[in-house]
Design a protein around this motif. Structure first.
Motif, PDB file in Angstrom:
ATOM      1  N   SER A  97      57.440 -34.730 -66.668  1.00  0.00           N
ATOM      2  CA  SER A  97      56.580 -34.686 -65.484  1.00  0.00           C
ATOM      3  C   SER A  97      57.169 -33.748 -64.527  1.00  0.00           C
ATOM      4  CB  SER A  97      56.878 -36.224 -65.095  1.00  0.00           C
ATOM      5  OG  SER A  97      58.096 -36.560 -64.795  1.00  0.00           O
ATOM      6  N   GLN A  98      58.270 -33.247 -64.818  1.00  0.00           N
ATOM      7  CA  GLN A  98      58.870 -32.152 -63.802  1.00  0.00           C
ATOM      8  C   GLN A  98      58.638 -30.669 -63.997  1.00  0.00           C
ATOM      9  OE1 GLN A  98      62.988 -33.254 -63.036  1.00  0.00           O
ATOM     10  NE2 GLN A  98      63.292 -31.397 -61.581  1.00  0.00           N
ATOM     11  N   SER A  99      58.311 -29.953 -62.975  1.00  0.00           N
ATOM     12  CA  SER A  99      57.978 -28.376 -63.089  1.00  0.00           C
ATOM     13  C   SER A  99      59.377 -27.765 -62.682  1.00  0.00           C
ATOM     14  CB  SER A  99      56.961 -27.988 -62.145  1.00  0.00           C
ATOM     15  OG  SER A  99      55.753 -28.767 -62.648  1.00  0.00           O
ATOM     16  N   TYR A 100      59.455 -26.734 -63.599  1.00  0.00           N
ATOM     17  CA  TYR A 100      60.585 -25.715 -62.968  1.00  0.00           C
ATOM     18  C   TYR A 100      60.272 -24.412 -62.472  1.00  0.00           C
ATOM     19  CZ  TYR A 100      63.877 -29.491 -64.359  1.00  0.00           C
ATOM     20  OH  TYR A 100      64.797 -30.587 -64.594  1.00  0.00           O
ATOM     21  N   THR A 101      61.088 -23.725 -62.037  1.00  0.00           N
ATOM     22  CA  THR A 101      60.546 -22.202 -61.544  1.00  0.00           C
ATOM     23  C   THR A 101      61.532 -21.150 -62.128  1.00  0.00           C
ATOM     24  OG1 THR A 101      59.589 -23.147 -59.692  1.00  0.00           O
ATOM     25  CG2 THR A 101      60.028 -20.905 -59.732  1.00  0.00           C
ATOM     26  N   ILE A 102      61.228 -20.151 -62.507  1.00  0.00           N
ATOM     27  CA  ILE A 102      61.918 -18.854 -62.905  1.00  0.00           C
ATOM     28  C   ILE A 102      61.986 -18.247 -61.633  1.00  0.00           C
ATOM     29  CG2 ILE A 102      62.300 -16.803 -64.447  1.00  0.00           C
ATOM     30  CD1 ILE A 102      60.507 -18.239 -66.608  1.00  0.00           C
ATOM     31  N   SER A 103      63.032 -18.185 -60.901  1.00  0.00           N
ATOM     32  CA  SER A 103      62.860 -17.591 -59.592  1.00  0.00           C
ATOM     33  C   SER A 103      63.167 -16.075 -59.845  1.00  0.00           C
ATOM     34  CB  SER A 103      64.008 -18.088 -58.637  1.00  0.00           C
ATOM     35  OG  SER A 103      65.479 -18.321 -59.265  1.00  0.00           O
ATOM     36  N   ALA A 104      63.983 -15.685 -60.791  1.00  0.00           N
ATOM     37  CA  ALA A 104      64.224 -14.192 -60.817  1.00  0.00           C
ATOM     38  C   ALA A 104      64.661 -13.770 -62.529  1.00  0.00           C
ATOM     39  CB  ALA A 104      65.376 -13.922 -60.078  1.00  0.00           C
ATOM     40  N   ILE A 105      64.483 -12.909 -62.778  1.00  0.00           N
ATOM     41  CA  ILE A 105      64.890 -12.286 -64.078  1.00  0.00           C
ATOM     42  C   ILE A 105      65.828 -10.918 -63.726  1.00  0.00           C
ATOM     43  CG2 ILE A 105      64.495 -11.343 -66.571  1.00  0.00           C
ATOM     44  CD1 ILE A 105      61.727 -13.268 -66.308  1.00  0.00           C
ATOM     45  N   THR A 106      66.698 -11.009 -64.043  1.00  0.00           N
ATOM     46  CA  THR A 106      67.741  -9.729 -63.737  1.00  0.00           C
ATOM     47  C   THR A 106      68.257  -9.318 -65.059  1.00  0.00           C
ATOM     48  OG1 THR A 106      69.660 -11.043 -63.561  1.00  0.00           O
ATOM     49  CG2 THR A 106      68.532 -10.557 -61.645  1.00  0.00           C
ATOM     50  N   ASP A 107      68.396  -7.893 -64.907  1.00  0.00           N
ATOM     51  CA  ASP A 107      68.891  -7.398 -66.252  1.00  0.00           C
ATOM     52  C   ASP A 107      70.219  -6.273 -66.096  1.00  0.00           C
ATOM     53  OD1 ASP A 107      68.193  -4.621 -65.129  1.00  0.00           O
ATOM     54  OD2 ASP A 107      66.260  -5.053 -65.853  1.00  0.00           O
ATOM     55  N   SER A 108      70.770  -6.059 -67.263  1.00  0.00           N
ATOM     56  CA  SER A 108      71.999  -5.425 -67.299  1.00  0.00           C
ATOM     57  C   SER A 108      72.018  -4.400 -68.355  1.00  0.00           C
ATOM     58  CB  SER A 108      73.220  -6.312 -67.423  1.00  0.00           C
ATOM     59  OG  SER A 108      74.413  -5.212 -67.703  1.00  0.00           O
ATOM     60  N   GLN A 109      72.123  -2.993 -68.316  1.00  0.00           N
ATOM     61  CA  GLN A 109      71.797  -2.052 -69.331  1.00  0.00           C
ATOM     62  C   GLN A 109      70.565  -2.029 -70.077  1.00  0.00           C
ATOM     63  OE1 GLN A 109      75.946  -2.540 -71.220  1.00  0.00           O
ATOM     64  NE2 GLN A 109      76.381  -0.802 -70.080  1.00  0.00           N
ATOM     65  N   PRO A 110      69.410  -2.326 -69.334  1.00  0.00           N
ATOM     66  CA  PRO A 110      68.205  -2.514 -70.243  1.00  0.00           C
ATOM     67  C   PRO A 110      67.621  -1.343 -71.049  1.00  0.00           C
ATOM     68  CG  PRO A 110      67.769  -2.131 -67.840  1.00  0.00           C
ATOM     69  CD  PRO A 110      68.980  -1.835 -67.933  1.00  0.00           C
ATOM     70  N   ASP A 111      68.382  -0.074 -70.792  1.00  0.00           N
ATOM     71  CA  ASP A 111      67.653   0.952 -71.878  1.00  0.00           C
ATOM     72  C   ASP A 111      67.539   0.745 -73.086  1.00  0.00           C
ATOM     73  OD1 ASP A 111      67.509   2.477 -69.432  1.00  0.00           O
ATOM     74  OD2 ASP A 111      69.131   3.614 -69.681  1.00  0.00           O
ATOM     75  N   GLY A 112      66.389   0.949 -73.607  1.00  0.00           N
ATOM     76  CA  GLY A 112      66.168   0.759 -75.236  1.00  0.00           C
ATOM     77  C   GLY A 112      65.566  -0.576 -75.535  1.00  0.00           C
ATOM     78  N   THR A 113      65.463  -1.257 -74.296  1.00  0.00           N
ATOM     79  CA  THR A 113      64.530  -2.474 -74.503  1.00  0.00           C
ATOM     80  C   THR A 113      63.415  -2.778 -73.547  1.00  0.00           C
ATOM     81  OG1 THR A 113      65.938  -3.947 -73.075  1.00  0.00           O
ATOM     82  CG2 THR A 113      66.711  -3.774 -75.328  1.00  0.00           C
ATOM     83  N   THR A 114      62.508  -3.624 -73.849  1.00  0.00           N
ATOM     84  CA  THR A 114      61.365  -3.890 -72.600  1.00  0.00           C
ATOM     85  C   THR A 114      61.174  -5.406 -72.802  1.00  0.00           C
ATOM     86  OG1 THR A 114      59.520  -3.566 -73.932  1.00  0.00           O
ATOM     87  CG2 THR A 114      60.075  -1.691 -72.949  1.00  0.00           C
ATOM     88  N   LEU A 115      61.041  -6.046 -71.774  1.00  0.00           N
ATOM     89  CA  LEU A 115      60.682  -7.495 -72.092  1.00  0.00           C
ATOM     90  C   LEU A 115      59.540  -7.813 -70.765  1.00  0.00           C
ATOM     91  CD1 LEU A 115      61.647 -10.351 -72.398  1.00  0.00           C
ATOM     92  CD2 LEU A 115      63.007 -10.423 -70.405  1.00  0.00           C
ATOM     93  N   ASP A 116      58.550  -8.123 -71.616  1.00  0.00           N
ATOM     94  CA  ASP A 116      57.169  -8.338 -70.995  1.00  0.00           C
ATOM     95  C   ASP A 116      57.359  -9.791 -70.357  1.00  0.00           C
ATOM     96  OD1 ASP A 116      56.529  -5.819 -71.573  1.00  0.00           O
ATOM     97  OD2 ASP A 116      55.502  -6.475 -73.453  1.00  0.00           O
ATOM     98  N   HIS A 117      57.120  -9.793 -69.140  1.00  0.00           N
ATOM     99  CA  HIS A 117      56.983 -11.165 -68.419  1.00  0.00           C
ATOM    100  C   HIS A 117      56.035 -11.026 -67.047  1.00  0.00           C
ATOM    101  CE1 HIS A 117      60.038  -9.990 -65.299  1.00  0.00           C
ATOM    102  NE2 HIS A 117      60.500  -9.316 -66.292  1.00  0.00           N
ATOM    103  N   PRO A 118      55.571 -12.086 -66.627  1.00  0.00           N
ATOM    104  CA  PRO A 118      54.706 -12.200 -65.226  1.00  0.00           C
ATOM    105  C   PRO A 118      55.789 -11.790 -64.199  1.00  0.00           C
ATOM    106  CG  PRO A 118      54.033 -13.799 -66.423  1.00  0.00           C
ATOM    107  CD  PRO A 118      55.206 -13.442 -67.065  1.00  0.00           C
ATOM    108  N   ALA A 119      55.301 -11.411 -62.990  1.00  0.00           N
ATOM    109  CA  ALA A 119      56.290 -11.348 -61.719  1.00  0.00           C
ATOM    110  C   ALA A 119      56.664 -12.714 -61.270  1.00  0.00           C
ATOM    111  CB  ALA A 119      55.467 -10.668 -60.717  1.00  0.00           C
ATOM    112  N   THR A 120      58.055 -12.645 -60.995  1.00  0.00           N
ATOM    113  CA  THR A 120      58.734 -13.827 -60.746  1.00  0.00           C
ATOM    114  C   THR A 120      58.220 -14.166 -58.994  1.00  0.00           C
ATOM    115  OG1 THR A 120      60.629 -12.608 -60.041  1.00  0.00           O
ATOM    116  CG2 THR A 120      60.642 -13.763 -62.028  1.00  0.00           C
ATOM    117  N   PRO A 121      58.349 -15.162 -58.671  1.00  0.00           N
ATOM    118  CA  PRO A 121      58.422 -16.646 -59.426  1.00  0.00           C
ATOM    119  C   PRO A 121      57.414 -16.985 -60.343  1.00  0.00           C
ATOM    120  CG  PRO A 121      58.014 -17.314 -57.042  1.00  0.00           C
ATOM    121  CD  PRO A 121      57.903 -15.623 -57.326  1.00  0.00           C
TER     122      PRO A 121
END
Lengths: 353, 208
Positions: A97-121
């Motif tokens: 019954s409870q909703s949650y929120t991804i407030s932020a997605i932060t990265d460290s040394q992301p070169d060489g990767t991509t992560l597809d996701h909608p804009a936060t929140p």
């Protein structure tokens, strides 16, 4: 969900504030919602039979499994990255019954990767799965060590991505000096004066050392000089020059296999100690590709790869070598003029995992 | 007719073609000590009745199949770890009389081997046609049937007539291991390669 062969990973389920290890024996992660509803129905039925009406008040699924937020996988180990590799990251809000929120997605040394996701929140409604597509790119740093941190109050979920990239060693050896391959083991040995011995083998598999001489002239010498600085801490795909293969199939681009003209049944390195091969254009060194071998059929001389060949190769001027994943060992240059040198190189096999 | 390999006690036989382009060299490891004080008599201590032979071997692999067979053997032995049989590259016996089918003995020219014989020794015969024979020597009748000839009584009967003229190599089998953990193949071409490797006899590990 998309998982390519060669991507090894292990995950961990985050169950509210407790971290419980979770080891997935297969790459495919089942749809947990369907799985758990089936389990809940089954357990309720069994419990009802054993304990009567009281069992309906509490089910196994509603207790330990539901009402949590799951984040899978926690660690992505890309191993040797020779191709673009995709992996779904699953965030499942198993609360009823409870909703949650991804407030932020932060990265460290992301070169060489991509992560597809909608804009936060990003809001995760109850009993909802989110899939974010992670891609490990063929191009990137020698050592991949990346984290993405999901802030889902009150928790933080950290996704760790690791791996190494293979750089193909594209120079051709000087066959006036023999190309050498050393096959090493390591034995602990104790011996008495009466020649009684105790021996114990420490290596289960052989470790190879390659040696070859190379000529460098003009611009190529400059290129090698700078490559050497770049290569010093990098895993190289060094060709086993004594096991060349020539493709007989065309076109190669887009194909997941090739048939070669050589009798590969007696190619020891290819059959026993190699996971990767190097495609190389004999006239244009910039056209090359490292492929992971899925299977070998020595009878019809067929090499099958884990995914399609991407580069455009001309069949008649392409050579394929098994590669030994190695680090550069000794470098012995001999300068004949200011821009002509013969360099003896050794490569020591890098065993990982 | 094929190989007749007996008396190997479950150990593998490594019988490659030696590369006689280079001389094969051997060393014999002594195991003895002389005890004395300065100006006194000396005492000789013998640690072992059987000194090991060390052989420096060189092979020429003329095609990928020969190379593959060698590497497969090398991987199984894991360098110095596992022991195996190797025919001594130097001729050890001359066959005096052609062998007889069904008879477990051979008559060789007397060469004083009988005075060294311990009971664990095996012989190896490589025929010109490529067939290989091996036998354990159960006993030796010195100067039998005639002076200057010895009869080697074998653990199994011969299944063919062998004459000295048919033999490429007639020698002792050595039980030992590779002496180093590294085998290096030097490729002259993509298919032809050379390998130098040393072998060390293990005198205490001969099967009974």
């Amino acid at each position: 969900m998309v998982v390519h062969t060669g991507l090894l990973y292990e995950g961990a389920i985050r169950v509210d504030e407790e971290v419980q290890p979770f080891y997935s024996p297969v790459p495919e992660f089942p749809d947990l919602a369907i799985l758990l509803s089936a389990m809940a129905a089954g357990i309720r039925a069994v419990t009802a039979t054993a304990s009567g009406a009281l069992a309906d008040e509490m089910t196994f699924a509603a207790g330990p499994l539901l009402n949590r937020v799951y984040f899978l996988p926690r660690i992505v180990d890309g191993g040797f990255i020779v191709q673009d590799t995709e992996q779904d990251i699953t965030i499942w809000n198993a609360h009823e019954s409870q909703s949650y929120t991804i407030s932020a997605i932060t990265d460290s040394q992301p070169d060489g990767t991509t992560l597809d996701h909608p804009a936060t929140p990003i809001t995760i409604t109850p009993e909802t799965n989110l899939f974010h597509l992670l891609t490990l790119l063929r191009a990137g740093p020698p050592f991949q060590d990346t984290t993405y941190t999901y802030n889902i109050a009150p928790w933080s979920f950290v996704l760790t991505i690791q791996g190494r990239r293979i750089e193909a060693f594209l120079y051709d050896p000087d066959w006036r000096s023999p190309f050498k391959v050393g096959y090493s083991f390591l034995t602990i040995l104790a011996r008495s004066k009466r020649f009684v011995e105790q021996r114990r083998a420490l290596y289960e598999k052989v470790k190879r050392k390659l040696e070859a001489a190379f000529w460098f002239n003009g611009l190529e010498m400059q290129q090698f000089s700078y490559d050497l600085r770049r290569f010093h801490a990098q895993v190289l795909g060094v060709p086993i020059f004594s096991e060349p293969m020539h493709p007989t199939t065309s076109p190669l681009q887009g194909s997941t296999f090739t048939i070669v003209s050589e009798d590969i049944v007696d190619y020891w390195n290819l059959r026993n100690a190699t996971k990767f091969v190097l495609f190389k254009d004999l006239e244009d060194k910039t056209i090359n590709e490292v492929k992971e071998i899925a299977s070998l059929d020595t009878g019809i001389r067929k090499l099958t790869f884990t995914n399609q060949i991407a580069a455009i190769f001309v069949q008649a001027q392409t050579v394929i070598y098994p590669v030994c994943l190695s680090l550069i060992g000794e470098v012995s240059p001999r300068f004949l003029t200011d821009d002509l040198a013969q360099v003896e190189l050794s490569f020591e096999e890098f065993k990982s995992g | 007719m094929g190989d007749l390999l007996t008396g190997l006690a479950g150990l593998d036989l490594f019988a490659p073609k030696y590369n006689w382009k280079s001389e094969l060299s051997a060393q014999y490891e002594m195991s003895r000590a002389i005890h004395s004080y300065a100006g006194t008599v000396e005492e000789l201590i013998n640690y072992s009745d059987h000194r090991p032979t060390r052989l420096e071997l060189e092979f020429l692999f003329q095609n990928k199949a020969e190379e593959y067979d060698f590497l497969t053997f090398w991987m199984d032995k894991r360098g110095q770890w596992k022991k195996f049989w190797l025919p001594s590259p130097s001729t050890g016996f001359f066959l005096d009389t052609p062998t007889v089918i069904g008879v477990p003995s051979v008559i060789v020219r007397g060469n004083r081997f009988a005075e060294f014989y311990k009971g664990f020794e095996r012989i190896f015969i490589q025929l010109d046609n490529g067939d290989r024979l091996s036998f354990q020597i159960n006993s030796i009748a010195q100067d039998q049937p005639l002076p200057g000839k010895d009869t080697l009584n074998l653990g199994a009967a011969l299944d063919r007539i062998v004459d000295q003229a048919d033999i490429a190599l007639f020698s002792l089998l050595l039980c030992g291991r590779f002496e180093k953990d590294v085998a290096e193949l030097a490729y002259i071409t993509m298919a032809i390669s050379e390998c130098k490797i040393s072998f060390l006899e293990l005198p205490k590990e001969y099967p009974a």
